[in-house]
Design a protein around this motif. Structure first.
Motif, PDB file in Angstrom:
ATOM      1  N   MET A   1      18.527 -23.857  -5.438  1.00 49.12           N
ATOM      2  CA  MET A   1      19.588 -23.087  -4.797  1.00 49.12           C
ATOM      3  C   MET A   1      19.195 -21.629  -4.590  1.00 49.12           C
ATOM      4  O   MET A   1      19.999 -20.847  -4.118  1.00 49.12           O
ATOM      5  N   ASN A   2      17.964 -21.286  -4.969  1.00 49.08           N
ATOM      6  CA  ASN A   2      17.571 -19.884  -4.893  1.00 49.08           C
ATOM      7  C   ASN A   2      17.499 -19.373  -3.462  1.00 49.08           C
ATOM      8  O   ASN A   2      17.771 -18.199  -3.203  1.00 49.08           O
TER       9      ASN A   2
ATOM     10  N   ILE B   1      21.383 -15.767   2.590  1.00 47.52           N
ATOM     11  CA  ILE B   1      22.661 -15.587   3.302  1.00 47.52           C
ATOM     12  C   ILE B   1      23.739 -15.069   2.355  1.00 47.52           C
ATOM     13  O   ILE B   1      24.911 -15.032   2.715  1.00 47.52           O
ATOM     14  N   LEU B   2      23.337 -14.662   1.159  1.00 44.94           N
ATOM     15  CA  LEU B   2      24.322 -14.222   0.173  1.00 44.94           C
ATOM     16  C   LEU B   2      24.994 -12.915   0.575  1.00 44.94           C
ATOM     17  O   LEU B   2      26.134 -12.655   0.186  1.00 44.94           O
TER      18      LEU B   2
ATOM     19  N   MET C   1      18.820  -6.454   3.915  1.00 50.73           N
ATOM     20  CA  MET C   1      19.794  -7.027   3.001  1.00 50.73           C
ATOM     21  C   MET C   1      19.127  -7.900   1.940  1.00 50.73           C
ATOM     22  O   MET C   1      19.492  -7.856   0.755  1.00 50.73           O
ATOM     23  N   ASN C   2      18.136  -8.682   2.339  1.00 50.91           N
ATOM     24  CA  ASN C   2      17.443  -9.527   1.367  1.00 50.91           C
ATOM     25  C   ASN C   2      16.616  -8.703   0.398  1.00 50.91           C
ATOM     26  O   ASN C   2      16.490  -9.054  -0.779  1.00 50.91           O
ATOM     27  N   ASN C   3      16.036  -7.600   0.883  1.00 48.14           N
ATOM     28  CA  ASN C   3      15.299  -6.713  -0.025  1.00 48.14           C
ATOM     29  C   ASN C   3      16.227  -6.073  -1.050  1.00 48.14           C
ATOM     30  O   ASN C   3      15.878  -5.940  -2.228  1.00 48.14           O
TER      31      ASN C   3
ATOM     32  N   ILE D   1      19.104 -12.586  -9.035  1.00 51.44           N
ATOM     33  CA  ILE D   1      19.167 -12.955  -7.621  1.00 51.44           C
ATOM     34  C   ILE D   1      17.739 -13.111  -7.115  1.00 51.44           C
ATOM     35  O   ILE D   1      16.907 -12.224  -7.287  1.00 51.44           O
ATOM     36  N   PHE D   2      17.464 -14.227  -6.509  1.00 43.84           N
ATOM     37  CA  PHE D   2      16.111 -14.571  -6.071  1.00 43.84           C
ATOM     38  C   PHE D   2      15.694 -13.675  -4.907  1.00 43.84           C
ATOM     39  O   PHE D   2      16.451 -13.488  -3.950  1.00 43.84           O
TER      40      PHE D   2
END
Length: 223
Positions: free
Chosen positions: A18-19, A24-25, A81-83, A91-92
């Motif tokens: 699920m990582n 899209i978190l 955002m992912n960074n 959080i992965f």
């Protein structure tokens, strides 16, 4: 060494990983009022998007860009955002993996190459030969330009991945030394950790900006 790199391991305790849902978190962190009314957060975001739009429009240098800056602005937002999410605990960090960064750079580069060689073939051939180069060096220059063009998606992916991994490893190493330190050095470690997190926040923005800017420059070369 295995414990050091375990934070980059995309596996969980269950059979289903699920990582990768962390990509899209950031949608769930955006408040619903952002989409409904022009709040201050919305206005600040629009101002940043318009600034990026003007810069990308200049780099594309084509009157018929037809809103193509939206693609590069979305790319910048997604990577940034992912960074940022990767700096939060548990959080992965998806952008620290080559399969994630290559999936962003490689399709864009392939589409640019297909468009350029199919529509602007003469321009693409002329781009392989620098202007004013001596004729004796032309075969070597063509070979060098071809190799540098082929490795572009790899350099984009490795640059983003290496910067994300380097900062996270440094944070992990400093955190692991905390239990063994004395109390008088613990405050110094916390201060250094806070400064490093601020630096990593800046790196998150800079690397997403560099990725999108270089992608825009590569797209402008095929026109």
């Amino acid at each position: 060494m295995m414990n050091l790199f375990s934070s980059f391991d995309p596996t969980t305790f269950s059979y289903l990983s699920m990582n990768w849902l962390s990509t899209i978190l950031f949608i769930f962190f955006v408040p619903s009022m952002y989409w409904l009314i022009p709040s201050r957060m919305n206005m600040a975001w629009i101002l940043m998007m318009m600034t990026l739009h003007k810069e990308f429009k200049i780099l594309i240098n084509n009157k018929n860009f037809k809103g193509s800056t939206i693609l590069f602005i979305s790319l910048f937002t997604f990577i940034m955002m992912n960074n940022f999410l990767g700096l939060f605990p548990y959080i992965f960090t998806s952008t620290s993996h080559l399969n994630m960064t290559l999936s962003l750079s490689l399709p864009l580069w392939v589409s640019f190459m297909i468009f350029g060689w199919c529509k602007n073939t003469i321009h693409m051939f002329a781009h392989l030969v620098p202007q004013g180069a001596p004729s004796t060096l032309l075969p070597f220059l063509v070979l060098i330009e071809t190799i540098s063009n082929i490795i572009r998606p790899g350099t984009l992916a490795i640059r983003l991945t290496a910067n994300m991994i380097a900062g996270h490893l440094l944070i992990t190493l400093m955190s692991n030394s905390g239990p063994t330190l004395q109390l008088k050095f613990l405050s110094l470690l916390i201060s250094l950790q806070m400064l490093l997190l601020i630096l990593e926040s800046a790196v998150s923005i800079i690397q997403s900006y560099v990725f999108s800017i270089l992608t825009t420059l590569y797209s402008s070369e095929v026109n």
